[in-house]
Design an enzyme around this catalytic site. Sequence first.
Site, PDB file in Angstrom:
ATOM      1  N   GLY A  93      -8.197   3.476  -6.825  1.00 59.72           N
ATOM      2  CA  GLY A  93      -9.541   4.504  -6.264  1.00 59.72           C
ATOM      3  C   GLY A  93      -8.890   5.703  -5.855  1.00 59.72           C
TER       4      GLY A  93
ATOM      5  CD  GLU B 214      -7.131   0.635 -10.201  1.00 66.44           C
ATOM      6  OE1 GLU B 214      -6.240   0.713 -11.002  1.00 66.44           O
ATOM      7  OE2 GLU B 214      -8.058   1.441  -9.866  1.00 66.44           O
TER       8      GLU B 214
ATOM      9  CD  GLU C 202     -10.938   4.506 -10.216  1.00 66.94           C
ATOM     10  OE1 GLU C 202     -10.794   3.816  -9.170  1.00 66.94           O
ATOM     11  OE2 GLU C 202     -11.420   3.728 -11.169  1.00 66.94           O
TER      12      GLU C 202
ATOM     13  CB  ALA D  10     -10.646   0.013  -3.654  1.00 69.12           C
TER      14      ALA D  10
HETATM   15  N1  T1G Z   1      -5.916  -1.999   0.461  1.00 71.17           N
HETATM   16  C1  T1G Z   1      -5.689  -2.394   1.795  1.00 71.17           C
HETATM   17  N2  T1G Z   1      -4.486  -2.596   2.115  1.00 71.17           N
HETATM   18  C2  T1G Z   1      -3.626  -1.944   1.656  1.00 71.17           C
HETATM   19  C3  T1G Z   1      -3.568  -1.513   0.345  1.00 71.17           C
HETATM   20  C4  T1G Z   1      -5.048  -1.456  -0.050  1.00 71.17           C
HETATM   21  N3  T1G Z   1      -5.244  -0.838  -1.421  1.00 71.17           N
HETATM   22  N4  T1G Z   1      -2.375  -1.035  -0.018  1.00 71.17           N
HETATM   23  C5  T1G Z   1      -1.562  -1.505   0.760  1.00 71.17           C
HETATM   24  N5  T1G Z   1      -2.011  -1.976   2.065  1.00 71.17           N
HETATM   25  C6  T1G Z   1      -1.605  -2.688   3.109  1.00 71.17           C
HETATM   26  C7  T1G Z   1      -0.444  -3.466   2.949  1.00 71.17           C
HETATM   27  O1  T1G Z   1      -1.070  -4.976   2.843  1.00 71.17           O
HETATM   28  C8  T1G Z   1       0.239  -3.238   4.210  1.00 71.17           C
HETATM   29  O2  T1G Z   1      -0.278  -4.105   5.245  1.00 71.17           O
HETATM   30  C9  T1G Z   1       0.491  -1.951   4.316  1.00 71.17           C
HETATM   31  O3  T1G Z   1      -0.812  -1.476   3.603  1.00 71.17           O
HETATM   32  C10 T1G Z   1       1.738  -0.898   3.640  1.00 71.17           C
HETATM   33  O4  T1G Z   1       1.726  -1.702   2.131  1.00 71.17           O
HETATM   34  C11 T1G Z   1     -12.108   0.608  -7.347  1.00 71.17           C
HETATM   35  C12 T1G Z   1     -10.692  -1.678  -7.540  1.00 71.17           C
HETATM   36  C13 T1G Z   1       0.510   1.942  -1.723  1.00 71.17           C
HETATM   37  C14 T1G Z   1       2.509   1.606  -3.188  1.00 71.17           C
HETATM   38  O5  T1G Z   1      -2.984  -1.548  -6.016  1.00 71.17           O
HETATM   39  O6  T1G Z   1       0.989  -0.448  -4.127  1.00 71.17           O
HETATM   40  O7  T1G Z   1      -8.744   0.901  -6.109  1.00 71.17           O
HETATM   41  O8  T1G Z   1       1.435  -5.567   5.695  1.00 71.17           O
HETATM   42  O9  T1G Z   1       3.895  -2.860   2.312  1.00 71.17           O
HETATM   43  O10 T1G Z   1       5.871  -0.718   0.137  1.00 71.17           O
HETATM   44  O11 T1G Z   1     -10.434   1.221  -9.116  1.00 71.17           O
HETATM   45  O12 T1G Z   1       0.946  -0.827  -0.849  1.00 71.17           O
HETATM   46  O13 T1G Z   1       1.507  -3.638   6.861  1.00 71.17           O
HETATM   47  O14 T1G Z   1      -0.283  -5.379   7.179  1.00 71.17           O
HETATM   48  O15 T1G Z   1       3.075  -2.367   0.039  1.00 71.17           O
HETATM   49  O16 T1G Z   1       5.054   1.495   1.321  1.00 71.17           O
HETATM   50  C15 T1G Z   1      -5.678  -0.241  -6.102  1.00 71.17           C
HETATM   51  C16 T1G Z   1      -1.686  -1.302  -3.333  1.00 71.17           C
HETATM   52  C17 T1G Z   1      -6.627  -1.111  -5.394  1.00 71.17           C
HETATM   53  C18 T1G Z   1      -2.353  -0.114  -4.471  1.00 71.17           C
HETATM   54  C19 T1G Z   1       2.717   1.112  -0.571  1.00 71.17           C
HETATM   55  N6  T1G Z   1      -4.502   0.118  -5.439  1.00 71.17           N
HETATM   56  N7  T1G Z   1      -0.960  -0.917  -2.540  1.00 71.17           N
HETATM   57  O17 T1G Z   1       3.826   0.471  -0.614  1.00 71.17           O
HETATM   58  O18 T1G Z   1       3.856  -0.466   1.701  1.00 71.17           O
HETATM   59  S1  T1G Z   1      -7.824  -1.617  -6.341  1.00 71.17           S
HETATM   60  C20 T1G Z   1      -3.347  -0.642  -5.520  1.00 71.17           C
HETATM   61  C21 T1G Z   1       0.769  -0.571  -2.999  1.00 71.17           C
HETATM   62  C22 T1G Z   1      -8.786  -0.134  -6.388  1.00 71.17           C
HETATM   63  C23 T1G Z   1     -10.599   0.805  -7.825  1.00 71.17           C
HETATM   64  C24 T1G Z   1      -9.798  -0.435  -7.885  1.00 71.17           C
HETATM   65  C25 T1G Z   1       1.529  -0.297  -1.808  1.00 71.17           C
HETATM   66  C26 T1G Z   1       1.827   1.084  -1.940  1.00 71.17           C
HETATM   67  P1  T1G Z   1       0.798  -4.693   6.228  1.00 71.17           P
HETATM   68  P2  T1G Z   1       3.166  -1.973   1.699  1.00 71.17           P
HETATM   69  P3  T1G Z   1       4.677   0.161   0.635  1.00 71.17           P
END
Ligand code: T1G
Length: 690
Positions: A102, A125, A105, A63
Amino acid sequence: MPELMTYEREYGVAIITIDSPPVNALGHAVRSAVVEAFEKAAQDKDVDAIVLTCGGRTFFAGADITEFGKPMKSPHLGEMLDVIEASPKLTVAAIHGTALGGGCETALCCNYRIAIPSAKIGLPEVNLGLLPGAGGTQRLPRLVGVPIALDMITSGKPINANTALDYGVFDKLADEVALRADAVAYARALVDNEAPKVRVRDREDKIAEYKGNIEVFDNFRKKNARKFRGFKAPENIIKCIEAAVELPFDESIARERELFMELMGSIESAAQRYVFFAERQTAKVPDVPNDTPTRDIKRVGVIGAGTMGGGITMNFLSAGVPVTLVEQTEEALDRGVGVIRKNYESSVRKGRMSMDAVETAMGFINPTTELEALGDADLIIEAVFEQMDIKKEIFGKLGKIAKDGAILASNTSYLDIDEIAASTNRPQDVMGLHFFSPANIMPLLEIVRGENTSKDLINTAMVLSKKIRKTPVLSRVGHGFIANRVMTVRGKQANMMALQGVSPADIDRVIFDYGFAMGPFQMFDLVGLDVIGRDANEKTVASELVARDRLGQKKNGGYYDYDENRKATLSPLAMDIIKEVADEKGVDQISADDDEILARLLYPVVNEGAKVLDENIAIRGSDIDIACIKGYNWPVYRGGPMFWADTVGLDKIVATLSDFEKRFGEAFTPSPFLEKCAASGERLSQVVNE
Ligand code: T1G
């Protein structure tokens, strides 16, 4: 900017590609595009299967966290997933990169999943203080069973493609460079072979055996009690999986929603979401654009093979960077190299490393007693005694030995980098690289920028931090830089309160209950009182304990006595010494309840953080939080001292500090910057020094 959604047709298969940099987060535009494409495919008479895939670096990575806390615009993620799962056409998720949250999912709402071998999938999450709120806790157990689902979702750790194939999360692996073609062929074959349009939600075979089995959940809770202490999300996740086993799908997914919303509204999750973004800000330096040149670091030199030098060396060895390790004597060198090998071998015993990897890493060390051997190093890190004259002598020599363009760094934990730089003929090439002990484990790396440190050094250090798996925080020159400076005041207050008659055990309990792994006195005993009290130039409790050969856990106990299982009980001798020192100093005795103990310990930390910001030592309030989380294990669900102070209320903190100032003196004088933020309503965690 690439086309957000493309819809193509091949061999009767609709290929829906979403491309929304940087990580195809499932924000409103993406969700709307997916719904539109699936509605189009449903009406498309020329297709009987759908492949859902993403452009760019990864399948949907979750998400869009930037939308959290704001009103969610329809179609919500759940509505998008319902459209996918209800598709009249057979659906295949084609996965590369990291299908997370997400994204995972979404894949679980397709009938089948194909991925390239380098892909990963998971539900992280929990790291945001949340749980998978779009069916992940309901569908994943139906594919992998309860024990694996409990582990995967409460740990948040993704699994690789082979494991996902073994577990049944992926149905097939594609060629690494032919995901699209293989996915289309796979979808075509499924339809031609009349494969069932399986809905994961209808699968009961992997969870039926756990119906009524409460032990599997209670045993899991007991096994992880220590790790989950203070966190809310793990318990809610366990409850969701229990519901998946016990309730019909529509009821249990409603239960998941309820437990998700409970977390979404919690301070703990707000803190962890804040930390997620804060740790991605620390490498951004306002006056050092990320296209600033960097220097090539092919060979590293480390001076000093002691605890710090050895740990620092391991970071580079593990990243495959050769290190010339310098010590004064062969004996010290052998000891240092021996400790490095021992540390690696303990990783092998814990299953974190193979012996081959150890030999490879050890092969990158070039031990020597000759400082001149550093002539070909691109980066030299000094890690010797914390004495300015020794450091200045070494840097004076390095100015003559090091090749042009070599970076000269000190690991000093508080000394003045500008004074060290002045002892070389190249102050522009000098900086601080302050590692935290144990240097091969603690993730924080303070990058100290001197007055003359050139910008390409700073960008080089930021890029290098990622390579050696450290979280960089930039600090200007100032005693103790950031983490040590703000956290040292906590130790000072602990010692002061003990002399005022507050039990060290109560102080440790309050800090433990706040969420730290241990309290200040337990930490003093662990680090060693001979180390803690090393610089004392007056009679202190620590110096008196050392005088009685009580060095802490390592020898005869310290503030606590330890039994053969290292169970700690407050030492009567230590209490006598505290009283003796307090009497000699004429310290007034007080009593303090838990709230006052916590305020005495942590409000001065907040105050010191405000001073660090006001003096422009740190760029951001959130950098101070990351430094305390990564350097001192500040509980991540508290967000760090700045974020936590904002949740307590700065005006309350200022008022309490003023009261303490009246009672206990100027150590508590509120910083004018803190008072200004309290008066203006500005949040410390949002302060940025441009
Ligand atoms: N939403 C918005 N921005 C995101 C994002 C996200 N989920 N994930 C990464 N970014 C942005 C981050 O801020 C950075 O921005 C750029 O992407 C590169 O990220 C309903 C509620 C995917 C493994 O927890 O683990 O789904 O600084 O530097 O090292 O059940 O990002 O460049 O402007 O980390 O290559 C669940 C979180 C959400 C994954 C990539 N998903 N992201 O790592 O790059 S909650 C997560 C990561 C959800 C549902 C629930 C990592 C990555 P900027 P980065 P990276």
